[in-house]
Design a protein around this motif. Structure first.
Motif, PDB file in Angstrom:
ATOM      1  N   ILE A  90       0.855  -1.192   0.000  1.00 18.11           N
ATOM      2  CA  ILE A  90       0.000   0.000   0.000  1.00 18.11           C
ATOM      3  C   ILE A  90       0.886   1.236   0.000  1.00 18.11           C
ATOM      4  O   ILE A  90       1.746   1.388   0.873  1.00 18.11           O
ATOM      5  CB  ILE A  90      -0.952   0.031   1.219  1.00 18.11           C
ATOM      6  CG1 ILE A  90      -1.946  -1.126   1.145  1.00 18.11           C
ATOM      7  CG2 ILE A  90      -1.697   1.355   1.297  1.00 18.11           C
ATOM      8  CD1 ILE A  90      -2.922  -1.153   2.308  1.00 18.11           C
ATOM      9  N   LEU A  92       1.920   5.077   0.542  1.00 23.51           N
ATOM     10  CA  LEU A  92       1.599   6.172   1.457  1.00 23.51           C
ATOM     11  C   LEU A  92       1.853   7.532   0.814  1.00 23.51           C
ATOM     12  O   LEU A  92       1.766   8.564   1.483  1.00 23.51           O
ATOM     13  CB  LEU A  92       2.434   6.041   2.745  1.00 23.51           C
ATOM     14  CG  LEU A  92       2.300   4.714   3.511  1.00 23.51           C
ATOM     15  CD1 LEU A  92       3.193   4.739   4.740  1.00 23.51           C
ATOM     16  CD2 LEU A  92       0.856   4.457   3.903  1.00 23.51           C
ATOM     17  N   TRP A 120      -4.997  13.298  -1.841  1.00 21.71           N
ATOM     18  CA  TRP A 120      -5.235  12.414  -0.705  1.00 21.71           C
ATOM     19  C   TRP A 120      -4.088  11.422  -0.547  1.00 21.71           C
ATOM     20  O   TRP A 120      -3.263  11.255  -1.444  1.00 21.71           O
ATOM     21  CB  TRP A 120      -6.542  11.633  -0.902  1.00 21.71           C
ATOM     22  CG  TRP A 120      -6.535  10.753  -2.132  1.00 21.71           C
ATOM     23  CD1 TRP A 120      -6.805  11.120  -3.411  1.00 21.71           C
ATOM     24  CD2 TRP A 120      -6.180   9.364  -2.188  1.00 21.71           C
ATOM     25  NE1 TRP A 120      -6.666  10.062  -4.265  1.00 21.71           N
ATOM     26  CE2 TRP A 120      -6.282   8.962  -3.542  1.00 21.71           C
ATOM     27  CE3 TRP A 120      -5.791   8.426  -1.235  1.00 21.71           C
ATOM     28  CZ2 TRP A 120      -5.999   7.667  -3.954  1.00 21.71           C
ATOM     29  CZ3 TRP A 120      -5.524   7.122  -1.643  1.00 21.71           C
ATOM     30  CH2 TRP A 120      -5.637   6.756  -2.989  1.00 21.71           C
ATOM     31  N   ARG A 121      -4.066  10.771   0.600  1.00 21.01           N
ATOM     32  CA  ARG A 121      -3.092   9.710   0.853  1.00 21.01           C
ATOM     33  C   ARG A 121      -3.618   8.782   1.939  1.00 21.01           C
ATOM     34  O   ARG A 121      -4.494   9.154   2.726  1.00 21.01           O
ATOM     35  CB  ARG A 121      -1.737  10.291   1.270  1.00 21.01           C
ATOM     36  CG  ARG A 121      -1.735  10.981   2.623  1.00 21.01           C
ATOM     37  CD  ARG A 121      -0.375  11.575   2.934  1.00 21.01           C
ATOM     38  NE  ARG A 121      -0.395  12.349   4.177  1.00 21.01           N
ATOM     39  CZ  ARG A 121       0.606  13.128   4.574  1.00 21.01           C
ATOM     40  NH1 ARG A 121       1.681  13.258   3.796  1.00 21.01           N
ATOM     41  NH2 ARG A 121       0.525  13.783   5.702  1.00 21.01           N
ATOM     42  N   VAL A 122      -3.077   7.596   1.984  1.00 21.26           N
ATOM     43  CA  VAL A 122      -3.471   6.613   2.989  1.00 21.26           C
ATOM     44  C   VAL A 122      -2.795   6.947   4.313  1.00 21.26           C
ATOM     45  O   VAL A 122      -1.579   7.139   4.375  1.00 21.26           O
ATOM     46  CB  VAL A 122      -3.089   5.191   2.539  1.00 21.26           C
ATOM     47  CG1 VAL A 122      -3.394   4.189   3.653  1.00 21.26           C
ATOM     48  CG2 VAL A 122      -3.832   4.804   1.276  1.00 21.26           C
ATOM     49  N   LYS A 123      -3.595   7.047   5.351  1.00 20.91           N
ATOM     50  CA  LYS A 123      -3.072   7.330   6.695  1.00 20.91           C
ATOM     51  C   LYS A 123      -3.101   6.089   7.573  1.00 20.91           C
ATOM     52  O   LYS A 123      -2.193   5.860   8.375  1.00 20.91           O
ATOM     53  CB  LYS A 123      -3.882   8.451   7.340  1.00 20.91           C
ATOM     54  CG  LYS A 123      -3.343   8.921   8.673  1.00 20.91           C
ATOM     55  CD  LYS A 123      -4.156  10.086   9.217  1.00 20.91           C
ATOM     56  CE  LYS A 123      -3.590  10.581  10.544  1.00 20.91           C
ATOM     57  NZ  LYS A 123      -4.385  11.725  11.089  1.00 20.91           N
ATOM     58  N   THR A 125      -3.288   2.091   7.248  1.00 18.58           N
ATOM     59  CA  THR A 125      -3.220   0.978   6.294  1.00 18.58           C
ATOM     60  C   THR A 125      -4.198  -0.143   6.645  1.00 18.58           C
ATOM     61  O   THR A 125      -4.668  -0.849   5.748  1.00 18.58           O
ATOM     62  CB  THR A 125      -1.794   0.413   6.245  1.00 18.58           C
ATOM     63  OG1 THR A 125      -1.388  -0.001   7.559  1.00 18.58           O
ATOM     64  CG2 THR A 125      -0.816   1.461   5.723  1.00 18.58           C
ATOM     65  N   ALA A 128      -7.571   0.937   5.221  1.00 18.42           N
ATOM     66  CA  ALA A 128      -7.524   0.929   3.761  1.00 18.42           C
ATOM     67  C   ALA A 128      -7.528  -0.484   3.207  1.00 18.42           C
ATOM     68  O   ALA A 128      -8.088  -0.745   2.136  1.00 18.42           O
ATOM     69  CB  ALA A 128      -6.293   1.691   3.272  1.00 18.42           C
ATOM     70  N   TYR A 135      -9.910   0.616  -1.820  1.00 15.50           N
ATOM     71  CA  TYR A 135      -9.876   1.984  -1.306  1.00 15.50           C
ATOM     72  C   TYR A 135      -9.725   3.032  -2.406  1.00 15.50           C
ATOM     73  O   TYR A 135     -10.216   4.153  -2.277  1.00 15.50           O
ATOM     74  CB  TYR A 135      -8.775   2.143  -0.248  1.00 15.50           C
ATOM     75  CG  TYR A 135      -7.358   2.041  -0.749  1.00 15.50           C
ATOM     76  CD1 TYR A 135      -6.666   3.167  -1.185  1.00 15.50           C
ATOM     77  CD2 TYR A 135      -6.685   0.824  -0.767  1.00 15.50           C
ATOM     78  CE1 TYR A 135      -5.354   3.083  -1.620  1.00 15.50           C
ATOM     79  CE2 TYR A 135      -5.389   0.730  -1.203  1.00 15.50           C
ATOM     80  CZ  TYR A 135      -4.719   1.857  -1.629  1.00 15.50           C
ATOM     81  OH  TYR A 135      -3.422   1.768  -2.079  1.00 15.50           O
ATOM     82  N   GLU A 136      -9.085   2.700  -3.506  1.00 12.14           N
ATOM     83  CA  GLU A 136      -8.947   3.675  -4.597  1.00 12.14           C
ATOM     84  C   GLU A 136     -10.293   3.930  -5.272  1.00 12.14           C
ATOM     85  O   GLU A 136     -10.639   5.082  -5.567  1.00 12.14           O
ATOM     86  CB  GLU A 136      -7.917   3.177  -5.612  1.00 12.14           C
ATOM     87  CG  GLU A 136      -6.495   3.157  -5.063  1.00 12.14           C
ATOM     88  CD  GLU A 136      -5.489   2.701  -6.103  1.00 12.14           C
ATOM     89  OE1 GLU A 136      -5.928   2.115  -7.127  1.00 12.14           O
ATOM     90  OE2 GLU A 136      -4.286   2.917  -5.904  1.00 12.14           O
ATOM     91  N   ILE A 194      -8.302   7.200   4.888  1.00 12.80           N
ATOM     92  CA  ILE A 194      -7.766   8.134   3.899  1.00 12.80           C
ATOM     93  C   ILE A 194      -7.729   9.536   4.489  1.00 12.80           C
ATOM     94  O   ILE A 194      -8.695  10.000   5.087  1.00 12.80           O
ATOM     95  CB  ILE A 194      -8.612   8.138   2.612  1.00 12.80           C
ATOM     96  CG1 ILE A 194      -8.740   6.717   2.057  1.00 12.80           C
ATOM     97  CG2 ILE A 194      -8.010   9.068   1.585  1.00 12.80           C
ATOM     98  CD1 ILE A 194      -7.451   6.100   1.606  1.00 12.80           C
TER      99      ILE A 194
END
Length: 286
Positions: A90, A92, A120-123, A125, A128, A135-136, A194
């Motif tokens: 994943i 980040l 945006w970004r994954v915070k 995991t 997500a 998640y996308e 996210i």
């Protein structure tokens, strides 16, 4: 396990050294001693090999053991983990999402075309990877839903003839609308772990079927506003002219002549074209 767990696996370089010793040592020993028993050690090296992972900067690996969440590796480097772990990558890194132009209705029911640009970004995991299916795709769908909701909350623009006097409009209140959009998207994406870094309206216009009519309406509103200012200025100038003439006693005007002068001055000051003067060579009465 319902929360993200950060772990740091074993050093990959040390296990690589062990792997090389086992793999090549068994081959060399088998050749040197002419004993095939050493070949039986090679499967151990083969089992070790799938355990090597590399985590790049702003990257991560989510580890599972037979469906059970073990932890997340976020620190970049070369590691070795249990070969039976399932390793899900994943990113980040911050990502951009430029949504498609959506046709929605604003607060007044006017059809408009709108799109948004999302950073945006994954915070988290864990969320997500396991709280949403993809998640996308979740980001895309929820962003479109948030834009549709936001567009219905505000009018495209203010129009005096409809009695609309909104403090916030989609066209003029860019910062306020962007803040509201960012908050709305952030609330929707928090379930997937996210983090919303920025959300801005990328495109905004009336729908094609009413674009020409609304353009004429905006032009008419602008013309009326300009005329209003012109009339205010003209009245002020006429008042000043009459006051100065009376004060300096340049000419004595009765009410009828004063009305005629006011009419002429208003025509000159408010007209679209330059006035054509008419010279009177007789008296004031003729």
């Amino acid at each position: 396990m319902k929360e993200e767990k950060i772990i740091v696996p074993a050093n990959g370089y040390l296990m690589l050294f062990v792997f090389l010793i086992i793999f090549f040592g068994s081959i060399i020993s088998a050749i040197a001693t002419q004993s095939p028993e050493f070949i039986m050690i090679i499967p151990i090296a083969i089992i070790i090999a799938p355990g090597f992972i590399m985590v790049q900067p702003n990257g991560s690996r989510v580890l599972l053991l037979f469906g059970k969440y073990v932890g997340t590796v976020k620190k970049n480097g070369f590691y070795w983990v249990n070969p039976f772990y399932t390793k899900k990558k994943i990113s980040l890194r911050a990502s951009n999402f430029d949504s498609e132009r959506l046709k929605v209705n604003d607060k007044l029911g006017n059809p408009i075309m709108i799109s948004t640009i999302l950073v945006w970004r994954v915070k988290n995991t864990y969320k997500a990877a396991f709280d949403v299916d993809n998640y996308e795709n979740f980001v895309r769908v929820q962003t479109d839903a948030a834009v549709r909701k936001l567009a219905s909350m505000y009018p495209y623009d203010n129009f005096a003839d409809e009695g609309v006097d909104e403090d916030i409009t989609l066209r003029s209140s860019v910062n306020e609308v962007s803040t509201a959009l960012e908050k709305e998207i952030d609330e929707r994406l928090s379930i997937a772990g996210i983090e919303v870094l920025e959300a801005r309206i990328g495109y905004l216009a009336y729908a094609q079927e009413i674009a020409n009519a609304m353009l004429k309406r905006q032009q008419a509103t602008a013309i009326v506003a300009a005329r209003h200012k012109i009339v205010e200025g003209a009245v002020s100038m006429v008042e000043m002219a009459i006051e100065q003439l009376n004060k300096k006693e340049v000419v004595n005007l009765d009410e009828e002549r004063k009305a005629a002068m006011v009419s002429n001055l208003m025509v000159v000051l408010c007209g679209d074209k330059d006035a054509s003067p008419v010279l009177n060579t007789g008296t004031l009465s003729h």
